[in-house]
Design a protein around this motif. Structure first.
Motif, mmCIF file in Angstrom:
data_model
loop_
_atom_site.group_PDB
_atom_site.id
_atom_site.type_symbol
_atom_site.label_atom_id
_atom_site.label_comp_id
_atom_site.label_asym_id
_atom_site.label_seq_id
_atom_site.Cartn_x
_atom_site.Cartn_y
_atom_site.Cartn_z
ATOM 1 N N MET A 107 7.048 13.237 8.249
ATOM 2 C CA MET A 107 6.094 12.855 9.398
ATOM 3 C C MET A 107 6.811 11.996 10.497
ATOM 4 O O MET A 107 6.270 11.562 11.421
ATOM 5 N N ALA B 16 12.705 8.050 6.880
ATOM 6 C CA ALA B 16 11.752 8.287 7.960
ATOM 7 C C ALA B 16 11.974 8.054 9.485
ATOM 8 O O ALA B 16 11.722 8.670 10.373
ATOM 9 N N TYR C 124 9.538 13.962 0.796
ATOM 10 C CA TYR C 124 9.656 14.808 1.796
ATOM 11 C C TYR C 124 8.591 14.975 2.837
ATOM 12 O O TYR C 124 8.784 14.874 4.127
ATOM 13 N N GLU C 125 7.371 14.984 2.313
ATOM 14 C CA GLU C 125 6.242 15.033 3.421
ATOM 15 C C GLU C 125 6.069 13.722 4.388
ATOM 16 O O GLU C 125 6.222 13.910 5.500
ATOM 17 N N PHE C 126 6.568 12.628 3.805
ATOM 18 C CA PHE C 126 6.529 11.423 4.359
ATOM 19 C C PHE C 126 7.455 11.183 5.465
ATOM 20 O O PHE C 126 7.620 10.828 6.499
ATOM 21 N N ARG D 265 4.792 6.841 -4.843
ATOM 22 C CA ARG D 265 4.440 5.789 -5.743
ATOM 23 C C ARG D 265 5.014 5.926 -7.179
ATOM 24 O O ARG D 265 5.045 4.991 -7.938
ATOM 25 N N THR D 266 5.835 6.953 -7.167
ATOM 26 C CA THR D 266 6.803 6.771 -8.539
ATOM 27 C C THR D 266 8.009 6.334 -8.203
ATOM 28 O O THR D 266 8.936 6.366 -9.085
ATOM 29 N N PHE E 78 11.642 4.820 3.725
ATOM 30 C CA PHE E 78 11.143 4.278 5.039
ATOM 31 C C PHE E 78 12.135 4.262 6.124
ATOM 32 O O PHE E 78 11.870 4.818 7.179
ATOM 33 N N GLU F 71 11.175 15.706 -3.819
ATOM 34 C CA GLU F 71 9.739 16.250 -4.201
ATOM 35 C C GLU F 71 8.949 15.337 -5.004
ATOM 36 O O GLU F 71 8.006 15.657 -5.454
ATOM 37 N N PHE G 181 6.398 11.677 -5.663
ATOM 38 C CA PHE G 181 5.772 11.179 -5.014
ATOM 39 C C PHE G 181 6.355 9.729 -4.760
ATOM 40 O O PHE G 181 6.757 9.289 -5.546
ATOM 41 N N ARG H 236 0.936 -1.151 0.115
ATOM 42 C CA ARG H 236 -0.063 -0.026 -0.058
ATOM 43 C C ARG H 236 1.070 1.484 0.045
ATOM 44 O O ARG H 236 1.686 1.409 0.839
ATOM 45 N N ILE H 237 0.828 1.915 -0.865
ATOM 46 C CA ILE H 237 1.704 3.412 -0.997
ATOM 47 C C ILE H 237 0.632 4.434 -0.817
ATOM 48 O O ILE H 237 -0.058 4.862 -1.550
ATOM 49 N N SER H 238 1.044 5.220 0.063
ATOM 50 C CA SER H 238 0.481 6.505 0.719
ATOM 51 C C SER H 238 0.674 7.700 -0.221
ATOM 52 O O SER H 238 1.823 7.701 -0.996
ATOM 53 N N PRO H 239 -0.467 8.465 -0.600
ATOM 54 C CA PRO H 239 -0.114 9.467 -1.648
ATOM 55 C C PRO H 239 0.735 10.614 -1.159
ATOM 56 O O PRO H 239 0.267 11.955 -1.450
ATOM 57 N N PHE H 240 1.959 10.388 -0.613
ATOM 58 C CA PHE H 240 2.743 11.666 0.010
ATOM 59 C C PHE H 240 3.976 11.925 -1.005
ATOM 60 O O PHE H 240 4.480 10.740 -1.563
#
Lengths: 261, 338
Positions: free
Chosen positions: A102, A154, A97-99, A140-141, A151, A136, A138, A90-94
Motif C-alpha cells: 500500500m 511501508a 506484504y499487502e500493507f 496482528r500476529t 510500518f 505472508e 497478518f 489499532r491493527i488493520s486486517p492485512f
C-alpha cells in the motif's frame, strides 16, 4: 551539493484557536538525520502532521524540495515525504506484504495490479528492515517491535526520500529498539534517506542524529548540533528538571544518566 | 508472477461468480407452482405460468440480487471507511434517512420521474445524503473525531428519523399510512420490471464507483493518517464514498424498504473468506450479497407457502446469531476480519 528538502519559515498553527505551534523556523538538508524532542504537549507530533498535511492550514511557509506545501497534490507529496505514525494500537486486517504494498499507492491506478517496479520496491523494503520472512503473515500476529518494522518498511517502499517518524521506538524492547535505530541509520547513510524523528529519548536523539530541534510550548527552544544540546542549562530550561551526565563508553559522547530517586 | 495468495483469491471469486449465475438462474424456478419449460420459452403466451415466471419471479430475483449486492457493498465501504465492524448504512442512520425521504414522498403524494426513474428513489437518495452529512457534520463539529461518537450520532439520528417517519405515517390518511407501513416492513414483492429499472441504475453506478475506489478503501482501513501520508485525499474520498453508498442505499430502500443485517453480515463473512484486500473483497461482497439475499428471499417465499415471510425476518434470524458470534467469539486472529 546539499539541498534543503524541508524549509519551515515562521510557521504557526492553532487548533480551535489554541496556538499549538508558534513561529517555528527550521531547515532540513537532504540526507540529514534530525531528532525533534521536547516535553509532552510541546507540539512535536503536530509539527510532523503539518509537514505531511494531515493537519492543514497554519500561517507562515512550509516548502518541501523548494515548492510550497500547498502547491502539492496529496499524491505528489507522498512521493516526497513518508510518515510513520505513533502506534495507536489499532491493527488493520492485512498481511505484511499487502500493507507494505500500500506504500506504492501513488504509483497505482484503479484496477491496476502492482507492476515489477512496485514489487521490487516492496521486496527491497522488506529486506532492508529484515522482515522478508514475515511477508505472508497478518499484522496482528506480529509483536509490537516487528510491526514497527513493517510500518517503516511501508514508508521506505513508498519511495519518498524523506522519512518522518513519530516516536518510532516507544514501547519497543531493547532489541527491537536497537534494530529500529540501526535500520534507520542504515537507511540514512547507505540509501540517502533524510530522517526526521520525534522522540522522548534524549540519549538516542543525541547518539543517532546530527542535529536536534527542541520544542517547548509550541516554540523552538533549541535548534543546533546534538553535542551542544547536552548542557544542563538548556535541558533544565526545556524539561524543568536537572540531569546527570556521563560519557558514552563507545563514542565518548555526553549522555544523560538515569537518576536514583 | 502471481503469488499463491492472489491465485487462491481468484479461484474463490470464480466460484462465487459461478454460484451467483447458478442462483440467479435457479431461483426463479423455485416456488409454490412449478413452471413448465414451455411457459418459460414463451413469455408472451398469456398463460398464468409464464406470467408468474416472467412478471413475478424474474423481477423479484433481479431485485433481491441487486438489493443484496448494493446493501452488502455499502456496508463494506462504511466498515472500511470508519474502521469499525459496526459501521453500516443502518447503524449510521443512512437507511433511516432514505426511509424518511421515501415516506415523505409517499405522504406528500408526489408523483414525478426523471429519465423514467420514479421520484421515490431520488427522495430516498436525498434522505440518505442528508442523514450522512448530518451524522458526519455532527461528529466533525468537534475536533477529536472518534468513530464511537459517530456511531452514537448515527443511532441518535436513526431514532429521530424513525420517529419522524412514524409521525408522518400517523398523520397520513389510511391509504398513505398503509403504504408507508407495508413498505417499512421491508420486502421484495415486486411485480414487473419497473422496479428493477428503478433500482438498477442506482446500485450499478454506486457499485462501479466503489469498485473504482478499492485502493483508497484499503488505505482508509489502515487509518486516515496513514492514508493521507500515502497520498490519498481522504476528504475527497469520503465524499465520493458517501455519494456512492447513498445512491445504493437510497435506490434499494426506495423499492424494498429497510432490510437490515445484509450490510453488516455479508462483508464480515466475505472478509473471512477472501481477506480484507478490497480489490478482491469488493467483487466478492457484491456477488455474495446478491446470492445471500436471493436465497433468503427464496426461503421467505417457500418455507410457509402459500404465505410469505417478510425477507427482513429471515435475514435478521440468520443475522442475529451471527452477530452475537462475531461479538463473543473473535474468530481466528489470522483471518482478515476487522
Amino acid at each position: 551539493m546539499e539541498n534543503t528538502v524541508i524549509e519551515i519559515t515562521r510557521f504557526s498553527f492553532s487548533i480551535s484557536s489554541k496556538a499549538i505551534l508558534k513561529d517555528i523556523s527550521l531547515n532540513v538538508k537532504e540526507g540529514e538525520y534530525i531528532s525533534i524532542v521536547g516535553p509532552n504537549g510541546a507540539g512535536k507530533t503536530t509539527l510532523l502532521k503539518c509537514l505531511d498535511r494531515i493537519h492543514k492550514g497554519g500561517s507562515g511557509d512550509i516548502r518541501i524540495a523548494g515548492k510550497l506545501l500547498d502547491k502539492y497534490s496529496q499524491k505528489e507529496l507522498a512521493q516526497k515525504l513518508s510518515y510513520v505514525p505513533q502506534a495507536d494500537g489499532r491493527i488493520s486486517p492485512f498481511t505484511v506484504y499487502e500493507f507494505v504494498m500500500m506504500g506504492r499507492y501513488h504509483h497505482l491506478s484503479p484496477f491496476s495490479s502492482p507492476g515489477k517496479e512496485d514489487k521490487d520496491a516492496v521486496h527491497d523494503a522488506l529486506a532492508i528492515t529484515g522482515i522478508s520472512e514475515f511477508a505472508e503473515r497478518f499484522l496482528r500476529t506480529l509483536s509490537g517491535g516487528e510491526r514497527q518494522k513493517v510500518f517503516i518498511a511501508a514508508a521506505l517502499a513508498q519511495g519518498a526520500k524523506v522519512l518522518l517518524l513519530d516516536e518510532p521506538t516507544t514501547f519497543l524492547d531493547p532489541k527491537h529498539e536497537a534494530d529500529v535505530h540501526r535500520l534507520l541509520a542504515r537507511a540514512n547513510r547507505e540509501r540517502g534517506f533524510t530522517v526526521v524523528s520525534v522522540t522522548h529519548d534524549i540519549n538516542s536523539a543525541v547518539l543517532t542524529s546530527r542535529r536536534i530541534l527542541a520544542l517547548k510550548n509550541g516554540a523552538v527552544a533549541f535548534c543546533g548540533f546534538a553535542d551542544k544540546f547536552m548542557n544542563n542549562e538548556i535541558l533544565q530550561k526545556i524539561y524543568e528538571k536537572s540531569f546527570l551526565f556521563v560519557k558514552h563508553p563507545q563514542t565518548g559522547k555526553t549522555i544523560v544518566a538515569p537518576e536514583v530517586p | 508472477m502471481m503469488n499463491t495468495g492472489s491465485k487462491h483469491k481468484l479461484i474463490l471469486l470464480t466460484i462465487l461468480l459461478v454460484l451467483a449465475i447458478f442462483v440467479l438462474s435457479g431461483a426463479p424456478m423455485v416456488g409454490m407452482n412449478t413452471v413448465p419449460v414451455s411457459a418459460i420459452l414463451h413469455p408472451a403466451s398469456g398463460r398464468m405460468e409464464s406470467d408468474i415466471f416472467w412478471k413475478i419471479r424474474i423481477p423479484r430475483v433481479c431485485i433481491s440480487f441487486l438489493a443484496g449486492a448494493g446493501l452488502a457493498v455499502s456496508g463494506m465501504a462504511f466498515q472500511a471507511m470508519f474502521r469499525n465492524p459496526l459501521a453500516t448504512p443502518f447503524t449510521l442512520g443512512v437507511a433511516s434517512g432514505a426511509s424518511l425521504g421515501a415516506a415523505i414522498y409517499v405522504r406528500l403524494g408526489l408523483v414525478f420521474s426523471v429519465l423514467g426513474i420514479s421520484g421515490i428513489s431520488f427522495s430516498a437518495f436525498a434522505g440518505a445524503i442528508l442523514s450522512i452529512l448530518l451524522v458526519y457534520g455532527l461528529t466533525r463539529a468537534r475536533r477529536g473525531f472518534s468513530t464511537t461518537t459517530m456511531l452514537l450520532a448515527g443511532v441518535a439520528i436513526s431514532f429521530f428519523f424513525s420517529s419522524v417517519i412514524l409521525f408522518t405515517q400517523y398523520m397520513s390518511d389510511f391509504t398513505h399510512s398503509f403504504r408507508i407501513l407495508r413498505w417499512l416492513m421491508g420486502g421484495l414483492e415486486v411485480v414487473g420490471f419497473e422496479s428493477v429499472l428503478n433500482m438498477a441504475p442506482f446500485v450499478i453506478s454506486g457499485s462501479a464507483i466503489i469498485l473504482y475506489m478499492t485502493h483508497e478503501l484499503n488505505l482508509m482501513m489502515t487509518g486516515e493518517e496513514i492514508a493521507i501520508s500515502r497520498g490519498v485525499s481522504v476528504w475527497k474520498t469520503k465524499r465520493i464514498l458517501f455519494f456512492a453508498t447513498s445512491l445504493m442505499v437510497g435506490g434499494v430502500v426506495a423499492i424494498c424498504g429497510p432490510i437490515g443485517f445484509v450490510g453488516m453480515m455479508v462483508p464480515h463473512i466475505c472478509r473471512l473468506l477472501i481477506g480484507a484486500d478490497h480489490r478482491y473483497l469488493t467483487p466478492a461482497t457484491l456477488l455474495f450479497g446478491g446470492v445471500f439475499l436471493t436465497l433468503c428471499d427464496m426461503l421467505a417465499r417457500t418455507l410457509i407457502a402459500p404465505a410469505e415471510i417478510p425477507v427482513g425476518i429471515i435475514t435478521a434470524l440468520l443475522g442475529g446469531p451471527f452477530f452475537v458470534w462475531l461479538l463473543l467469539g473473535k474468530p481466528s486472529s489470522k483471518r482478515g476480519i476487522l
